[in-house]
Design a protein around this motif. Sequence first.
Motif, PDB file in Angstrom:
ATOM      1  N   THR A 137      60.283 -79.703  58.293  1.00 60.58           N
ATOM      2  CA  THR A 137      59.037 -79.763  57.529  1.00 60.58           C
ATOM      3  C   THR A 137      58.199 -78.498  57.667  1.00 60.58           C
ATOM      4  N   ARG A 175      59.377 -76.261  52.380  1.00 61.34           N
ATOM      5  CA  ARG A 175      58.114 -76.193  51.646  1.00 61.34           C
ATOM      6  C   ARG A 175      58.322 -75.795  50.195  1.00 61.34           C
ATOM      7  N   ARG A 193      59.938 -78.739  48.307  1.00 65.44           N
ATOM      8  CA  ARG A 193      58.936 -79.790  48.108  1.00 65.44           C
ATOM      9  C   ARG A 193      58.013 -79.422  46.948  1.00 65.44           C
ATOM     10  N   ASP A 198      51.113 -86.364  46.616  1.00 67.16           N
ATOM     11  CA  ASP A 198      50.661 -86.806  47.939  1.00 67.16           C
ATOM     12  C   ASP A 198      51.806 -87.347  48.796  1.00 67.16           C
ATOM     13  N   ILE A 199      53.016 -86.874  48.565  1.00 66.53           N
ATOM     14  CA  ILE A 199      54.191 -87.390  49.279  1.00 66.53           C
ATOM     15  C   ILE A 199      54.150 -87.054  50.764  1.00 66.53           C
ATOM     16  N   GLY A 200      53.514 -85.958  51.143  1.00 63.22           N
ATOM     17  CA  GLY A 200      53.383 -85.603  52.559  1.00 63.22           C
ATOM     18  C   GLY A 200      54.725 -85.390  53.226  1.00 63.22           C
ATOM     19  N   ARG A 201      54.867 -85.928  54.426  1.00 65.64           N
ATOM     20  CA  ARG A 201      56.085 -85.722  55.210  1.00 65.64           C
ATOM     21  C   ARG A 201      57.221 -86.661  54.809  1.00 65.64           C
TER      22      ARG A 201
END
Length: 101
Positions: A42, A48, A51, A63-66
């Motif tokens: 991550t 990054r 993503r 807003d998927i985040g980790r």
Amino acid sequence: MAGAQAIRDGADITSIVNARRGMATASAYGRRLRATREGTTTRGAFYRSERARAIARGQAPADIGRAFRLRTPRLMPEEIYRLAESRDEAIRMLRRFGYIS
């Protein structure tokens, strides 16, 4: 040999050298490819960028985040040069797979 060419084409020497640490083979695009796990956590640049690509394409919510999981293996420079049909395409692939910032 391909690592040296990647560095001459503008890739970061650290990312080329460190890619060897996590080297493995992966099944992708209908064939067996040499890939690396370096830079896929991550905190990694490849993670990054992938993503951000998924969010931009609408494949993942902003807003998927980790919770985001990589589906694309990070190809080794050798595979990039083997698959690329021109130098320009190789440079695009080096950029996409996180070797050129």
